[in-house]
Design a protein around this motif. Structure first.
Motif, mmCIF file in Angstrom:
data_model
loop_
_atom_site.group_PDB
_atom_site.id
_atom_site.type_symbol
_atom_site.label_atom_id
_atom_site.label_comp_id
_atom_site.label_asym_id
_atom_site.label_seq_id
_atom_site.Cartn_x
_atom_site.Cartn_y
_atom_site.Cartn_z
ATOM 1 N N HIS A 1 12.030 -2.063 -8.991
ATOM 2 C CA HIS A 1 11.293 -2.334 -7.764
ATOM 3 C C HIS A 1 9.954 -2.988 -8.076
ATOM 4 C CE1 HIS A 1 9.622 1.970 -8.166
ATOM 5 N NE2 HIS A 1 8.566 1.208 -8.297
ATOM 6 N N VAL A 2 9.398 -3.585 -7.044
ATOM 7 C CA VAL A 2 8.048 -4.128 -7.089
ATOM 8 C C VAL A 2 7.168 -3.106 -6.385
ATOM 9 C CG1 VAL A 2 6.541 -5.973 -6.257
ATOM 10 C CG2 VAL A 2 8.864 -6.508 -7.027
ATOM 11 N N ALA A 3 6.058 -2.728 -6.989
ATOM 12 C CA ALA A 3 5.145 -1.764 -6.388
ATOM 13 C C ALA A 3 3.936 -2.491 -5.819
ATOM 14 C CB ALA A 3 4.712 -0.733 -7.431
ATOM 15 N N ILE A 4 3.683 -2.264 -4.540
ATOM 16 C CA ILE A 4 2.556 -2.884 -3.849
ATOM 17 C C ILE A 4 1.535 -1.786 -3.567
ATOM 18 C CG2 ILE A 4 1.826 -4.144 -1.792
ATOM 19 C CD1 ILE A 4 4.738 -5.294 -1.703
ATOM 20 N N LEU A 5 0.362 -1.919 -4.174
ATOM 21 C CA LEU A 5 -0.689 -0.906 -4.106
ATOM 22 C C LEU A 5 -1.615 -1.166 -2.921
ATOM 23 C CD1 LEU A 5 -2.306 1.454 -5.374
ATOM 24 C CD2 LEU A 5 -3.411 -0.261 -6.844
ATOM 25 N N TYR A 6 -1.687 -0.208 -2.017
ATOM 26 C CA TYR A 6 -2.588 -0.285 -0.864
ATOM 27 C C TYR A 6 -3.908 0.375 -1.240
ATOM 28 C CZ TYR A 6 1.082 -2.108 2.057
ATOM 29 O OH TYR A 6 2.043 -2.933 2.593
ATOM 30 N N PRO A 7 -5.047 -0.144 -0.724
ATOM 31 C CA PRO A 7 -6.340 0.368 -1.162
ATOM 32 C C PRO A 7 -6.656 1.780 -0.690
ATOM 33 C CG PRO A 7 -6.631 -1.379 0.470
ATOM 34 C CD PRO A 7 -5.172 -1.316 0.135
ATOM 35 N N GLU A 8 -6.202 2.177 0.481
ATOM 36 C CA GLU A 8 -6.542 3.483 1.045
ATOM 37 C C GLU A 8 -5.300 4.148 1.628
ATOM 38 O OE1 GLU A 8 -9.594 4.775 0.884
ATOM 39 O OE2 GLU A 8 -10.518 2.949 0.072
ATOM 40 N N ARG A 9 -5.333 5.453 1.730
ATOM 41 C CA ARG A 9 -4.234 6.210 2.330
ATOM 42 C C ARG A 9 -3.997 5.756 3.772
ATOM 43 N NH1 ARG A 9 -3.071 12.087 4.201
ATOM 44 N NH2 ARG A 9 -1.022 12.422 3.253
ATOM 45 N N LYS A 10 -5.066 5.457 4.479
ATOM 46 C CA LYS A 10 -4.956 4.993 5.863
ATOM 47 C C LYS A 10 -4.157 3.685 5.943
ATOM 48 C CE LYS A 10 -7.749 4.324 9.989
ATOM 49 N NZ LYS A 10 -9.078 4.480 10.575
ATOM 50 N N ASP A 11 -4.307 2.821 4.960
ATOM 51 C CA ASP A 11 -3.558 1.562 4.927
ATOM 52 C C ASP A 11 -2.064 1.827 4.735
ATOM 53 O OD1 ASP A 11 -5.937 -0.086 5.095
ATOM 54 O OD2 ASP A 11 -6.286 0.436 2.995
ATOM 55 N N LEU A 12 -1.740 2.801 3.890
ATOM 56 C CA LEU A 12 -0.338 3.175 3.700
ATOM 57 C C LEU A 12 0.226 3.751 4.994
ATOM 58 C CD1 LEU A 12 1.969 3.313 1.609
ATOM 59 C CD2 LEU A 12 1.253 5.669 1.161
ATOM 60 N N ALA A 13 -0.559 4.561 5.691
ATOM 61 C CA ALA A 13 -0.127 5.120 6.973
ATOM 62 C C ALA A 13 0.139 4.008 7.980
ATOM 63 C CB ALA A 13 -1.185 6.088 7.506
#
Length: 162
Positions: free
Chosen positions: A78-90
């Motif tokens: 898989h390709v992992a895409i890192l979001y800067p904050e937990r809120k962004d993942l939400a």
């Protein structure tokens, strides 16, 4: 002679073979929100977050109209895409859920929280955020550990209420 890669080294971009460039652009740009930086003819596109030249390359050079690669073969997991904050993942979880995207999994790894899904060509994606390093779980010897526990999706969505 031993060699250690410099600590500042980063993975710069990934280039994916896709079967339908427009469908992939609809997914990566239209749904995930990446920006189209450059079309390379009708066979390739370069997309990014924040104006970087490209984080993801998409091409049909060897794969136009082809089926997804078989699951049980060697290749990219898989390709992992890192979001800067937990809120962004939400926010991306809510967006994808509202669009009816099928997830393949959810996990709390201790060091990070992750959503798993496939793109239209079956390429695995991990959308995640990293907890601050001081919150990473440590074993009795003080070494980092990881695990796979159920992700608290309701708790994740509460990030959007703040």
């Amino acid at each position: 002679m031993s060699y250690t890669v410099p600590a500042q080294t980063r993975i710069g971009h990934v280039h994916l073979k896709v079967s339908d460039l427009k469908r992939s652009l609809d997914f990566y740009c239209g749904l995930l929100g990446f920006e189209l930086m450059l079309m390379y003819g009708e066979q390739a596109a370069f997309i990014s977050a924040g104006g970087y030249h490209h984080h993801i390359g998409l091409n049909t050079w060897h794969s136009k109209g082809m089926p997804p690669a078989p699951e049980n073969t060697a290749g990219l997991y898989h390709v992992a895409i890192l979001y800067p904050e937990r809120k962004d993942l939400a926010a991306i979880y809510k967006r994808l859920s509202s669009a009816g995207v099928q997830f393949t999994g959810f996990a709390d790894h201790g060091v990070s929280e992750a959503l798993y899904l496939n793109d239209p060509d079956g390429n695995g994606l991990e959308l995640y955020w990293d907890r601050p390093r001081e919150q990473w779980p440590l074993d009795a010897e003080g070494k980092m550990t990881m695990y796979t526990h159920r992700l608290d999706l309701a708790g994740l969505l509460r990030e959007l209420e703040a």
